[in-house]
Write an enzyme that holds these catalytic residues in place. Structure first.
Site, PDB file in Angstrom:
ATOM      1  CD  GLU A 133       7.166 -37.505 -62.638  1.00 38.30           C
ATOM      2  OE1 GLU A 133       7.398 -37.420 -61.407  1.00 38.30           O
ATOM      3  OE2 GLU A 133       7.470 -38.495 -63.326  1.00 38.30           O
ATOM      4  N   PRO A 134       3.896 -33.489 -61.090  1.00 42.12           N
ATOM      5  CG  PRO A 134       1.903 -34.356 -60.188  1.00 42.12           C
ATOM      6  CD  PRO A 134       3.050 -34.715 -61.088  1.00 42.12           C
ATOM      7  CD  GLU A 368       8.388 -27.204 -76.331  1.00 40.97           C
ATOM      8  OE1 GLU A 368       9.461 -27.157 -76.965  1.00 40.97           O
ATOM      9  OE2 GLU A 368       7.274 -27.294 -76.872  1.00 40.97           O
TER      10      GLU A 368
END
Length: 388
Positions: A133-134, A368
């Site tokens: 997310e931002p 990741e």
């Protein structure tokens, strides 16, 4: 020609060796490190090509069109290493078919698996994994996207960013908060079809090595009840279990980039004149090549040990996958940088393979699980006595 002697290691069986040989021959005939300007079209074409050739069958279990009964990390790693040596974009296309359906393979219902996995294996459906997310990158548990009960289903509001295949995917595995407990608690996973009302591709993101990336917005997006993937409130654990499978393969892709860089640098050293001899006869060059070989060999050992632990004894390999990803991605950065240096001005010239590798390899130390996060994972496991 990249070194193939590692295939004799006891981490592999004859099926893995055939896979590596067959895929390498296919890549040499079908792929290139150089790509055009329409990255979306190229990714769609690569997914279809990989599907037709049967390579995407390794991304799903055998019951749904795959090769192995369960996801085989060594096969996934060999494929990513080989693809990365030939084409960074092909590696990306393959990796996202696996990551974008890994949670479905591990935790989906029979109906979900039967609907989504076979077309992914055939290259007819493009997958994506929507976690970042931002305001929460490495701290994924701090997500704020919410999924609230709405009739028989769910209503979703929030945003995700840096989503690979964003804008071209047919479905997204989405993680959202379904409860108000802090941190990882209260997160659930969902399958979201790309045509869901309320889903907006808000921004396409242009990065160093062009890939389809996007920011997604969810505005009162309504999902049916059967979009829930796995158990309510267990989504964060499901995301981490998925990453445990695929994090090792990030190290493998890095290894592929490093092997190609080493090959290119070796050929350059043998051919480039320096005074009365060649670069290869220069002691400084020999020392640099030795360091590159060391990074490649140690990365390969860590990557395929991590895969073997997951596949054969069936152990959870969080620690080993973190070691493999950290060392392989950091080492690949060093190897590629050394190759660029050996090429001199040609090393940063568009069209040179090492220039392409320089752009391809950088993001792998971030996605990741950034290198800093892997160090935390390794240290915590060490302090807890894991592997001691």
């Amino acid at each position: 020609m990249a070194d193939r002697t590692f295939l004799d290691w006891p981490f592999f069986d004859d099926g893995h060796r055939r896979l590596a040989d067959d895929l390498d021959a296919w890549c040499a005939a079908e792929l290139s490190h150089h790509h055009g300007d329409d990255v979306d079209a190229e990714c769609r074409a690569l997914v279809a090509k990989l599907g037709r050739a049967g390579w995407l069958r390794y991304c799903v279990p055998a019951a749904y069109g795959g090769v192995h009964e369960q996801l085989d990390v060594r096969s996934l790693s060999l494929i990513r290493e080989t693809l990365a040596r030939h084409s960074g974009l092909a590696d990306f296309a393959f990796a996202m078919q696996g990551l974008g359906t890994g949670t479905i393979s591990l935790f989906g219902t029979e109906e979900q698996k039967a609907r989504y996995l076979p077309p992914v294996a055939r290259g007819e459906r493009i997958a994506a994994f929507a976690l970042t997310e931002p305001g929460s990158g490495s701290d994924a548990a701090a997500m704020t996207t919410t999924a609230e009960p709405h009739g028989d289903g769910w209503r979703v509001n929030g945003a995700k960013t840096y989503i690979s295949n964003g804008g071209i995917a047919n479905h997204y595995v989405l993680f959202a908060r379904t409860g108000y407990a802090p941190g990882a608690k209260g997160v659930s996973a969902f399958i979201v079809d790309a045509d869901a009302r309320g889903l907006e591709v808000a921004e396409r993101i242009d990065v160093l090595a062009p890939h389809p990336l996007a920011t997604l917005h969810f505005r009162d997006m309504v999902l049916p009840g059967d979009a829930l993937l796995g158990e309510r409130g267990r989504g964060f654990a499901e995301a981490m279990a998925t990453l445990d499978v695929f994090r090792t393969t990030v190290g493998a892709a890095s290894l592929g980039f490093a092997r190609r860089a080493l090959d290119e640098a070796t050929a350059r050293a043998r051919a480039r004149r320096l005074g009365a001899g060649t670069l290869a006869e220069n002691a400084v060059t020999q020392a640099r090549l030795a360091d590159m070989v060391l990074d490649v060999e140690t990365a390969a050992l860590l990557v395929y040990r991590a895969g073997w632990l997951r596949d054969v004894p069936g152990r959870r390999n969080t620690r080993e996958a973190a070691l493999a990803k950290l060392h392989a991605t950091d080492g690949a950065q060093r190897v590629v940088d050394a190759a660029v240096q050996m090429f001199g001005g040609d090393g940063v010239r568009r069209g040179e393979v090492v220039e392409s590798l320089y752009r391809d390899v950088r993001a792998l130390r971030i996605y990741e699980g950034a290198s800093e996060v892997q160090r935390v994972v390794i240290a915590r496991a060490h302090l807890a006595g894991d592997g001691a």
